[in-house]
Motif scaffolding. Structure first.
Motif, PDB file in Angstrom:
ATOM      1  N   PHE A  68       0.931  -1.180  -0.218  1.00 23.54           N
ATOM      2  CA  PHE A  68      -0.254   0.105  -0.096  1.00 23.54           C
ATOM      3  C   PHE A  68       0.949   1.298  -0.024  1.00 23.54           C
ATOM      4  N   GLY A  69       0.697   2.191  -0.810  1.00 25.25           N
ATOM      5  CA  GLY A  69       1.412   3.461  -0.946  1.00 25.25           C
ATOM      6  C   GLY A  69       3.044   3.002  -1.322  1.00 25.25           C
ATOM      7  N   CYS A  70       3.108   2.293  -2.448  1.00 30.96           N
ATOM      8  CA  CYS A  70       4.611   2.042  -2.843  1.00 30.96           C
ATOM      9  C   CYS A  70       5.342   3.018  -3.325  1.00 30.96           C
ATOM     10  N   LEU A  91       0.587  -0.403  -5.026  1.00 27.08           N
ATOM     11  CA  LEU A  91      -0.540   0.697  -4.975  1.00 27.08           C
ATOM     12  C   LEU A  91      -0.037   1.998  -4.599  1.00 27.08           C
ATOM     13  N   ASP A  92      -0.307   3.144  -5.444  1.00 25.93           N
ATOM     14  CA  ASP A  92       0.033   4.363  -5.024  1.00 25.93           C
ATOM     15  C   ASP A  92      -0.987   5.350  -5.908  1.00 25.93           C
ATOM     16  N   ILE A  93      -1.070   6.637  -5.179  1.00 27.48           N
ATOM     17  CA  ILE A  93      -1.966   7.432  -5.731  1.00 27.48           C
ATOM     18  C   ILE A  93      -1.227   8.558  -6.781  1.00 27.48           C
ATOM     19  N   GLY A 119      -4.030   4.240  -7.605  1.00 26.38           N
ATOM     20  CA  GLY A 119      -5.227   4.468  -6.687  1.00 26.38           C
ATOM     21  C   GLY A 119      -5.249   4.998  -5.482  1.00 26.38           C
ATOM     22  N   ASP A 120      -6.344   5.282  -4.673  1.00 22.66           N
ATOM     23  CA  ASP A 120      -6.352   5.906  -3.443  1.00 22.66           C
ATOM     24  C   ASP A 120      -6.375   4.617  -2.241  1.00 22.66           C
ATOM     25  N   VAL A 121      -5.448   4.707  -1.495  1.00 24.43           N
ATOM     26  CA  VAL A 121      -5.462   3.584  -0.547  1.00 24.43           C
ATOM     27  C   VAL A 121      -6.848   3.558   0.474  1.00 24.43           C
ATOM     28  N   ALA A 136       2.406  -1.848   4.631  1.00 33.59           N
ATOM     29  CA  ALA A 136       2.316  -0.503   4.609  1.00 33.59           C
ATOM     30  C   ALA A 136       3.526   0.207   5.131  1.00 33.59           C
ATOM     31  N   LEU A 137       4.433   0.785   4.333  1.00 31.48           N
ATOM     32  CA  LEU A 137       5.674   1.178   4.883  1.00 31.48           C
ATOM     33  C   LEU A 137       5.638   2.785   4.674  1.00 31.48           C
ATOM     34  N   ASN A 138       5.698   3.513   5.687  1.00 32.08           N
ATOM     35  CA  ASN A 138       5.558   4.967   5.408  1.00 32.08           C
ATOM     36  C   ASN A 138       4.858   5.561   4.878  1.00 32.08           C
TER      37      ASN A 138
HETATM   38  C1  SAM Z   1       6.729   8.437   2.227  1.00 36.55           C
HETATM   39  S1  SAM Z   1       6.133   7.657   0.715  1.00 36.55           S
HETATM   40  C2  SAM Z   1       6.408   6.193   1.217  1.00 36.55           C
HETATM   41  C3  SAM Z   1       6.672   5.343  -0.103  1.00 36.55           C
HETATM   42  C4  SAM Z   1       7.247   3.980  -0.029  1.00 36.55           C
HETATM   43  N1  SAM Z   1       6.315   3.061   0.611  1.00 36.55           N
HETATM   44  C5  SAM Z   1       8.470   4.070   0.815  1.00 36.55           C
HETATM   45  O1  SAM Z   1       8.465   3.589   2.001  1.00 36.55           O
HETATM   46  O2  SAM Z   1       9.489   4.403   0.160  1.00 36.55           O
HETATM   47  C6  SAM Z   1       4.222   7.958   0.911  1.00 36.55           C
HETATM   48  C7  SAM Z   1       3.579   7.618  -0.188  1.00 36.55           C
HETATM   49  O3  SAM Z   1       2.252   7.623  -0.076  1.00 36.55           O
HETATM   50  C8  SAM Z   1       1.487   7.917  -1.176  1.00 36.55           C
HETATM   51  N2  SAM Z   1       0.133   8.318  -0.774  1.00 36.55           N
HETATM   52  C9  SAM Z   1      -0.284   9.377  -0.238  1.00 36.55           C
HETATM   53  N3  SAM Z   1      -1.553   9.389  -0.122  1.00 36.55           N
HETATM   54  C10 SAM Z   1      -2.013   8.439  -0.769  1.00 36.55           C
HETATM   55  C11 SAM Z   1      -3.216   7.722  -0.890  1.00 36.55           C
HETATM   56  N4  SAM Z   1      -4.500   8.239  -0.461  1.00 36.55           N
HETATM   57  N5  SAM Z   1      -3.441   6.537  -1.517  1.00 36.55           N
HETATM   58  C12 SAM Z   1      -2.397   5.838  -2.020  1.00 36.55           C
HETATM   59  N6  SAM Z   1      -1.047   6.247  -1.851  1.00 36.55           N
HETATM   60  C13 SAM Z   1      -0.904   7.544  -1.276  1.00 36.55           C
HETATM   61  C14 SAM Z   1       2.358   9.204  -1.838  1.00 36.55           C
HETATM   62  O4  SAM Z   1       2.082   9.269  -3.237  1.00 36.55           O
HETATM   63  C15 SAM Z   1       3.775   8.295  -1.636  1.00 36.55           C
HETATM   64  O5  SAM Z   1       4.163   7.706  -2.579  1.00 36.55           O
END
Ligand code: SAM
Length: 277
Positions: A68-70, A91-93, A119-121, A136-138
Motif C-alpha cells: 500500500f502506498g508503494c 498501489l499508489d496515488i 489508486g487511493d488507499v 504499509a511502509l511509511n
Molecule cells: C513517504 S512515501 C512512502 C513510499 C514507500 N512506501 C516507501 O517506503 O518508500 C508515501 C507515499 O504515499 C503515497 N500516498 C499518499 N496518499 C495516498 C493515498 N491516499 N493513496 C495512495 N497512496 C498515497 C504517496 O504518493 C507516496 O508515494
C-alpha cells in the motif's frame, strides 16, 4: 482523500518522482544481500520487515504480496528481488511515481512478477481476500488510517500477514522538536507521525499483534555524514549505527517506558483466518 489535501500530495509527489527518476537504478547487490539475510533484523526496522516476509514466504510455495502506498517502487522492487516465490503488487496515488516504479521494475528484470495500480488507499481499490501479505511502509502517516486500515485488512487473505512500518511521536514535545530540528526533512505537506492512539488502533485492528519500537538514540545517526551509505561498505558508519541501535534495545528492555520516546514502529499481525484467530 478530500480535494485540496489530495492536490497538495499529488503536486509534492510529482516533484519526488522527478528526483526518483534521476536516481533510477537496479537494487544494488549489497541491498539484495542485506535483505536476503536480514542478519541484523532486531536492530534495523526494514530488515525486520524483510525478516517477517521471509519467514512467512518460506512456509509456502507461491505467495502474493501487496504494498500500500508503494511510491517509486523501491520496496516493491526489493521484495520482488529477494522473495523469489512472490508475485508483488504496488498501489499508489501518484501516477508519476507509479511511472518511475514501472521503469524500476524493468531495470530490475522482475516485470513478470510485479504490477502496479494507481489508486487511493482510502478507497476500495483492491477488493477482498487477495494477498498473503500486505505491507504499509511509511504510508499510513499520510492518510486517514481509520479509512485505510479496513481496506488493507480486506485486501489480505484470511490468515494473511500485515506488516506496518511508520514514524511515531507519542510526545508533543518530540513532535515539535522534529518540526524545529535543523536537519533537512523530506516531508509532504499533510503528513504527521502516528500518535499513541493511532498505534493502539493498529494493534486492535490485527490478530496476534506484535509491536517493536526503533530509533530513540538512533536519531543521533542524523549527525553521521555517511549514514545513508550503510549498504555501500562504510564499516565504521555501520558499527556506529548499530551501536546506537544497541543502546536503544538495551534501554527499551530495562525501561519499557522509554519506548514511548522512540521514533519508529514495526507492527506485525494477521487477518483472522486459518491458524490466526
Ligand atoms: C513517504 S512515501 C512512502 C513510499 C514507500 N512506501 C516507501 O517506503 O518508500 C508515501 C507515499 O504515499 C503515497 N500516498 C499518499 N496518499 C495516498 C493515498 N491516499 N493513496 C495512495 N497512496 C498515497 C504517496 O504518493 C507516496 O508515494
Amino acid at each position: 482523500v478530500e480535494g485540496s489535501k489530495l492536490e497538495r500530495e499529488l503536486t509534492y509527489q510529482k516533484e519526488t518522482a522527478r528526483r526518483a527518476r534521476e536516481a533510477l537504478a537496479p537494487v544494488s547487490h549489497q541491498v539484495i544481500e542485506r535483505y536476503s539475510r536480514c542478519r541484523e533484523w532486531r536492530y534495523f526496522e526494514k530488515e525486520m520487515v524483510f525478516h517477517f516476509i521471509h519467514e512467512y514466504a518460506a512456509a509456502r510455495d507461491r505467495i502474493s504480496i501487496c504494498e500500500f502506498g508503494c511510491g517509486d517502487g523501491i520496496n516493491t522492487c526489493q521484495v520482488a528481488r529477494v522473495v523469489s516465490n512472490a508475485d508483488v503488487c504496488g498501489l499508489d496515488i501518484s501516477p508519476e511515481l507509479i511511472g518511475v516504479a514501472e521503469d524500476k521494475v524493468m531495470a530490475n528484470g522482475v516485470a513478470d512478477r510485479v504490477k502496479f495500480i494507481v489508486g487511493d488507499v482510502e478507497n476500495d481499490v483492491l477488493g477482498a481476500d487477495r494477498f498473503d501479505i500486505v505491507l504499509a511502509l511509511n504510508i499510513l502517516h499520510h492518510v486517514d488510517i481509520r479509512k485505510t486500515v479496513p481496506k488493507l485488512m480486506k485486501a489480505a487473505k484470511p490468515g494473511g500477514m500485515v506488516v506496518i512500518l511508520e514514524p511515531i511521536a507519542y510526545s508533543e514535545t518530540l513532535q515539535r522538536l522534529r518540526d524545529k530540528a535543523p536537519v533537512s526533512k523530506d516531508v509532504s505537506p499533510d503528513e504527521r507521525q502516528l500518535n499513541e492512539a493511532d498505534v493502539a488502533y493498529l494493534l486492535g485492528a490485527v490478530s496476534q499483534p506484535m509491536v517493536h519500537y526503533f530509533n530513540l538514540f538512533g536519531r543521533l545517526s542524523r549527525l553521521f555524514p555517511n549514514r545513508h551509505t550503510i549498504d555501500q561498505g562504510h564499516s565504521l558508519t555501520k558499527v556506529a549505527l548499530k551501536a546506537l541501535r544497541l543502546v536503544d534495545l538495551a534501554l527499551f528492555a530495562v525501561i519499557p517506558y522509554s519506548q514511548r520516546l522512540s521514533g519508529r514502529v514495526v507492527i506485525v499481525g494477521y487477518k483472522p483466518g486459518p491458524g490466526h484467530h
